[in-house]
Write a protein that holds these residues in place. Structure first.
Motif, mmCIF file in Angstrom:
data_model
loop_
_atom_site.group_PDB
_atom_site.id
_atom_site.type_symbol
_atom_site.label_atom_id
_atom_site.label_comp_id
_atom_site.label_asym_id
_atom_site.label_seq_id
_atom_site.Cartn_x
_atom_site.Cartn_y
_atom_site.Cartn_z
ATOM 1 N N PRO A 2 4.316 62.466 -39.320
ATOM 2 C CA PRO A 2 5.718 62.801 -39.088
ATOM 3 C C PRO A 2 5.983 63.208 -37.636
ATOM 4 O O PRO A 2 5.077 63.669 -36.942
ATOM 5 C CB PRO A 2 5.920 64.015 -40.006
ATOM 6 N N GLY A 3 7.220 63.018 -37.228
ATOM 7 C CA GLY A 3 7.668 63.515 -35.930
ATOM 8 C C GLY A 3 7.334 62.658 -34.728
ATOM 9 O O GLY A 3 7.208 63.186 -33.619
ATOM 10 N N PRO A 4 7.207 61.311 -34.880
ATOM 11 C CA PRO A 4 6.837 60.525 -33.700
ATOM 12 C C PRO A 4 7.889 60.614 -32.600
ATOM 13 O O PRO A 4 7.571 60.465 -31.420
ATOM 14 C CB PRO A 4 6.747 59.090 -34.248
ATOM 15 N N GLU A 5 9.146 60.903 -32.984
ATOM 16 C CA GLU A 5 10.221 60.929 -31.977
ATOM 17 C C GLU A 5 10.090 62.110 -31.008
ATOM 18 O O GLU A 5 10.743 62.118 -29.970
ATOM 19 C CB GLU A 5 11.610 60.930 -32.662
ATOM 20 N N VAL A 6 9.232 63.095 -31.349
ATOM 21 C CA VAL A 6 9.025 64.195 -30.392
ATOM 22 C C VAL A 6 7.582 64.235 -29.898
ATOM 23 O O VAL A 6 7.147 65.215 -29.296
ATOM 24 C CB VAL A 6 9.434 65.568 -30.988
ATOM 25 N N HIS A 7 6.829 63.176 -30.184
ATOM 26 C CA HIS A 7 5.481 63.118 -29.616
ATOM 27 C C HIS A 7 5.627 62.866 -28.122
ATOM 28 O O HIS A 7 6.373 61.970 -27.714
ATOM 29 C CB HIS A 7 4.689 61.980 -30.277
ATOM 30 N N GLN A 8 4.894 63.633 -27.327
ATOM 31 C CA GLN A 8 5.068 63.514 -25.865
ATOM 32 C C GLN A 8 4.910 62.077 -25.377
ATOM 33 O O GLN A 8 5.651 61.612 -24.509
ATOM 34 C CB GLN A 8 4.063 64.418 -25.155
ATOM 35 N N GLU A 9 3.945 61.374 -25.939
ATOM 36 C CA GLU A 9 3.703 60.011 -25.464
ATOM 37 C C GLU A 9 4.878 59.087 -25.732
ATOM 38 O O GLU A 9 5.021 58.064 -25.077
ATOM 39 C CB GLU A 9 2.486 59.416 -26.176
ATOM 40 N N HIS A 10 5.687 59.412 -26.725
ATOM 41 C CA HIS A 10 6.718 58.467 -27.145
ATOM 42 C C HIS A 10 8.126 58.870 -26.761
ATOM 43 O O HIS A 10 9.080 58.153 -27.050
ATOM 44 C CB HIS A 10 6.581 58.205 -28.650
ATOM 45 N N LEU A 11 8.251 60.009 -26.123
ATOM 46 C CA LEU A 11 9.582 60.449 -25.675
ATOM 47 C C LEU A 11 10.002 59.646 -24.453
ATOM 48 O O LEU A 11 9.203 59.403 -23.547
ATOM 49 C CB LEU A 11 9.528 61.918 -25.276
ATOM 50 N N GLU A 12 11.270 59.271 -24.426
ATOM 51 C CA GLU A 12 11.787 58.604 -23.235
ATOM 52 C C GLU A 12 11.876 59.631 -22.101
ATOM 53 O O GLU A 12 11.966 60.835 -22.356
ATOM 54 C CB GLU A 12 13.195 58.053 -23.527
ATOM 55 N N PRO A 13 11.838 59.154 -20.845
ATOM 56 C CA PRO A 13 11.953 60.105 -19.741
ATOM 57 C C PRO A 13 13.281 60.855 -19.815
ATOM 58 O O PRO A 13 14.262 60.327 -20.319
ATOM 59 C CB PRO A 13 11.880 59.222 -18.494
ATOM 60 N N GLY A 14 13.285 62.082 -19.343
ATOM 61 C CA GLY A 14 14.516 62.873 -19.381
ATOM 62 C C GLY A 14 14.171 64.337 -19.609
ATOM 63 O O GLY A 14 12.996 64.725 -19.589
ATOM 64 N N GLU A 15 15.203 65.123 -19.860
ATOM 65 C CA GLU A 15 14.996 66.570 -19.953
ATOM 66 C C GLU A 15 14.082 66.988 -21.101
ATOM 67 O O GLU A 15 13.254 67.871 -20.968
ATOM 68 C CB GLU A 15 16.348 67.274 -20.112
ATOM 69 N N ARG A 16 14.284 66.339 -22.251
ATOM 70 C CA ARG A 16 13.446 66.685 -23.403
ATOM 71 C C ARG A 16 11.980 66.417 -23.093
ATOM 72 O O ARG A 16 11.098 67.201 -23.430
ATOM 73 C CB ARG A 16 13.825 65.800 -24.598
ATOM 74 N N TYR A 17 11.765 65.270 -22.482
ATOM 75 C CA TYR A 17 10.388 64.923 -22.129
ATOM 76 C C TYR A 17 9.801 65.990 -21.195
ATOM 77 O O TYR A 17 8.686 66.463 -21.403
ATOM 78 C CB TYR A 17 10.329 63.536 -21.468
#
Ligand code: HEM
Length: 459
Positions: A77-92
């Motif tokens: 679960p949670g691939p959308e917040v895995h560091q490797e898979h986050l798009e560049p930007g503030e969240r990343y």
């Protein structure tokens, strides 16, 4: 994240019937789609690989690639917040800063913690007889403990160690297509972490831009999957290389303080068996490939680590730690932790020093011997004999065990290849039905990703 085994073995599996390999290849090409380029290739050498990898427009991670549905499926679960898979930007940036905080520490303390964790698992191995183990399985609980200590800054209770190991093992088996996913196993770790995060037990500042549930998923994916899996795989590779090269092993064991030589052994292991087979990026703007060709935005670029690591070396297929006597890791075609300009591994400093501590602890107690094959994807989890240092086994007994390891490995290779093909196909189809990444970006507010809806790469 395409790491060992995530791209199902092709060159490694020379023993597979050709038809099986061709079928597997077609399935994955279909997922990748036709706007995919793999570098280096026959027309574009290591220079192009380096230039494109470091290009600012080679920065899309998940949005716009059919491949992402598959990785998200494997990492749930949670691939959308895995560091490797986050798009560049503030969240990343927020997430990457949290990872840096957790991985920080003095070299001496980190090495000591790694040595202690490995010592605890080795205490369970008999020291009066030869043991046959799978190295990855042996060391994974140690790295689970080590990572727990980095996150919680306290000793790891047995229950947490079990939950983390079960989760990490499940993810890596699915990634290598040697097993299916078991969401229940993963959910047990999620529930445990949810309680601990809610109780305020994590002494680090967690990414503030994530909800509490996302923080739990971030910890689970990055600190209790990627960190544990990568350290376990790297340890299994270096120990298997030592088991298969007794003269190198003897030298490391006889000179435990020789950091330089052990570093050369690690470098050579990671050159020949890089943990990432391929790292991919989705381009967010045009990138010139050569004088005549430009990669349009939305292309999927696959950077082949084994391909790049094989260029520019004498006898690139040979395991030869001494080559690093005259080569500098900085100048060679060698990027075990990625490229500095494009999201390199945050554990590039920590990993070698804890791996050295782990190797020393194992060799202090055991001589290693293995007749198993050694491939980058390591699907057999590195079978190996552990021979206690104080033991003088009968040569006939050792020889019989060595023969057994070789024969069993050969038989398992064949049955496993068929299983990987079947399970891989099942998971590809399941992932395509779930469309986790695609649905996430469709439902997302504008700005969640830089290339979403630009007609990216759909298989
Ligand atoms: C020997 C051990 C390891 C090796 C060889 C390794 C290798 C790599 C490589 C090659 C990349 C870059 C891939 C790319 O360009 O897409 C990477 C990224 C990453 N690694 Fe590691 N890794 C190791 C250990 C770890 C550990 C212990 C952690 C702990 C959290 C970790 C977390 C990550 C993360 C989060 C990324 C994504 C970085 C980003 O996109 O910002 N790795 N790793």
């Amino acid at each position: 994240m395409v790491r060992s085994g995530t791209k199902p073995a092709t060159a490694d599996t020379w023993w597979l019937p050709r038809g099986v390999v061709a079928l597997r290849g077609r399935i994955f090409e279909k997922v990748n789609g036709d706007r995919t380029v793999t570098l280096p290739d026959a027309a574009h050498g290591p220079d192009v690989f380096e230039r494109v990898y470091a290009h600012p427009a080679a920065n899309g991670r998940s949005a716009g690639a059919g491949l992402s549905d598959l990785f998200w499926y494997w990492l749930s679960p949670g691939p959308e917040v895995h560091q490797e898979h986050l798009e560049p930007g503030e969240r990343y940036e927020d997430v990457a800063a949290a990872t840096r905080r957790m991985l920080a520490g003095s070299s001496a303390e980190l090495a000591a913690a790694a040595g202690r964790a490995v010592a605890r698992v080795l205490d369970t191995v008999p020291d009066t007889r030869i043991s046959l183990v799978r190295l990855r399985d042996l060391v994974m609980p140690a790295w689970a403990e080590f990572c727990y200590e980095m996150v919680f800054r306290e000793p790891c209770p047995p229950r947490a160690r079990e939950l983390i190991t079960a989760h990490a093992d499940d993810v890596i088996n699915a990634l290598k297509c040697t097993g299916l996913r078991h969401p229940g196993r993963r959910a047990r770790l999620t529930a445990y972490l949810r309680e601990r995060v809610a109780a305020g037990d994590v002494p680090h500042e967690l990414p503030a831009s994530l909800s509490p549930q996302e923080q739990v998923h971030y910890l689970q994916g990055t600190m209790f999957n990627t960190a544990v899996v990568q350290l376990s795989e790297a340890t299994a590779h270096v120990l298997l290389a030592l088991a298969r090269h007794p003269e190198v092993q003897q030298r490391v064991w006889a000179h435990p303080d020789d950091d330089r030589y052990l570093t050369h052994v690690l470098d050579e292991t990671m050159r020949l068996y890089p943990l990432f087979g391929i790292a991919h990026r989705i381009t967010t703007d045009a990138i010139p490939l050569d004088e005549h060709t430009t990669l349009p935005a939305g292309s999927v670029v696959c950077f082949s680590y084994p391909g790049y690591h094989a260029t520019g070396y004498d006898r690139p297929d040979a395991f030869d730690p001494d080559r690093w006597d005259t080569l500098s890791a900085k100048d060679a075609h060698f990027i075990p932790f990625g490229v500095a300009a494009n999201r390199p591994c945050p554990a590039w400093r920590l990993s070698p020093l804890v791996l050295r501590a782990a190797v020393r602890e194992v060799l202090r107690r055991f001589r290693l011997d293995s007749t198993a094959s050694h491939t980058r994807s390591n699907p057999h989890r590195a079978p190996c004999l552990l021979i206690p240092r104080g033991l003088s086994p009968q040569p006939r007994r050792t020889e019989a065990l060595r023969r057994f390891v070789r024969v069993r490995d050969g038989v398992e290779d064949v049955t496993r290849s068929v299983r990987q093909l079947v399970l891989g196909t099942v998971m590809v189809l399941h992932a395509r039905r779930q469309r986790l990444a695609e649905r996430y970006f469709e439902e997302s507010p504008a700005g969640r990703c830089p290339v979403a809806h630009q007609g990216g790469n759909r298989g």
